[in-house]
Write an enzyme that holds these catalytic residues in place. Sequence first.
Site, PDB file in Angstrom:
ATOM      1  N   GLU A 185       0.873  -1.178   0.000  1.00 41.70           N
ATOM      2  CA  GLU A 185       0.000   0.000   0.000  1.00 41.70           C
ATOM      3  C   GLU A 185       0.904   1.219   0.000  1.00 41.70           C
ATOM      4  O   GLU A 185       1.485   1.578   1.023  1.00 41.70           O
ATOM      5  CB  GLU A 185      -0.928  -0.018   1.220  1.00 41.70           C
ATOM      6  CG  GLU A 185      -1.905  -1.173   1.250  1.00 41.70           C
ATOM      7  CD  GLU A 185      -2.904  -1.148   0.113  1.00 41.70           C
ATOM      8  OE1 GLU A 185      -3.026  -0.097  -0.554  1.00 41.70           O
ATOM      9  OE2 GLU A 185      -3.557  -2.170  -0.135  1.00 41.70           O
TER      10      GLU A 185
ATOM     11  N   CYS B 276      -2.555   9.532   2.730  1.00 37.02           N
ATOM     12  CA  CYS B 276      -2.068   8.947   1.476  1.00 37.02           C
ATOM     13  C   CYS B 276      -3.104   9.019   0.364  1.00 37.02           C
ATOM     14  O   CYS B 276      -2.754   8.993  -0.813  1.00 37.02           O
ATOM     15  CB  CYS B 276      -1.633   7.503   1.700  1.00 37.02           C
ATOM     16  SG  CYS B 276      -2.952   6.404   2.253  1.00 37.02           S
TER      17      CYS B 276
END
Length: 481
Positions: A235, A269
């Site tokens: 990720e 993010c």
Amino acid sequence: MDPSPFIEEDKNRTGPGSREYSRTPAYGIRETIKKQRDFFSTHQTKDTAFRLEQLKRLRAAVKENEESIFCALRRDLGKPRFEAYSSEIGLFYDEIGMHIKKLKKWAKPVNVHTPLLHFPSSSHIFPEPYGVVLIVATWNYPFILLVNPLIGAISAGNCAVLKPAHYSRHTSDVMEEIISNVFPPHFVSMFKGGREVNQALLDERFDYIFFTGGIEVGKLVMRAAARDITPLTLELGGKNPCIVARDADTDLAAKRIVWGKFYSAGQTCIGPDYLLVHKDIEEALLGAMKTYLDRFYGKDRFKSSDYSRIINEKHFMRLSSLLGQGEIVAGGRADREHLFIEPTILRNCPLDGTIMEEEIFGPVLPVVSYDRLDEAVDIVNSHSHPLALYLFSNDKKTQEEILRTVPFGGGCINDTLVFFANPFLPFGGVGTSGMGRYRGRASFDTFTHYKSVMKNSLGIDNPIRYPPYKGKLRLLKRFLK
């Protein structure tokens, strides 16, 4: 996502990761992994009752330590209680509640169709855990990015080694206490520290690796995984575009963009990294955004209790250097002592400047206007595939065009951020923004190997597959057409 907490050490601390402690070979990691493998081989973790009990114990422990988690997130990132709950603690309860409710169903073997050619066989898929998994978290959401993958790992029946974020040390300390009180180390263990601890972890063989962090370190993790052909989830991050089309509701778009961009001071993010707005509505949108900045954080942003702080001085200095790369529309002030940077909007930013080339990961939003939708698409596609994309438009053709022409991990139409809060939507990147996915059922699937088995009968033995083959091809074609 920023990679530095994974590769840098803290020279001022003792214990795992310090220079003093680094002389101890592997910090007990190897011994812990061996004990976890020994425990996994007893098959206790494959019992769904055992898994459910561990999930319930974890949920109870987090509930008991909620205040400590709130305080740690405040000390690390200046997070308001509302944001700490909505983006971390509340998401944890939502995620773990789904696993507790659905686990028995997910863990059951599944019967699937068997072609007539193989009659009277039956076909089945058996979910089974990988074994001992490594979970590495980063600092911007240091609680949820550690525990959400852990929920999936436990739910699927694995043992786990955790590596919490290094920069958000207060949250890591609280999590270490929670984990050590809830789980024996031969089931779940945690190793804090800096570069040496990280390297020691990657030197070991795991059955699965789940990494959240930056692209460059993601490459190192993938290289280490390749050594033992270890499956993994990455990720990562990237430059997430937010496109505002000419037909967008400018007021609503402004409100949701300001909220999504400056949530947790932009250290998200999946936050909007840059804004592409049609030139005909640029002024109206920017005006509405300034209005919502005042409404959300007041005229004096320094006094707002609803706005986070930058994680450390290194990131403060990096972000401060971006403030001069465009015309300031709003914000622009910074306070080094308090690691505070105002929510800042810039326009007329050079497309070849640092601010438009690198992931910002902070409260600075560059704005670029465009004339035609294909111009916006070209700008987005000139970068690597983003982790998230946001589009504000009520026109179905515009929506379909963006979905068709731009690869991205996930996102929203006419909103920002909220797709991550839906456990029914798998979350993950594509290309350089990552691989693999999790959240809800996808977390269980990520940490599960699905074993395919066909059971045949001893009573009937179809002769078509055996030599000699003369005269059998026509019959085989009828079965396999």
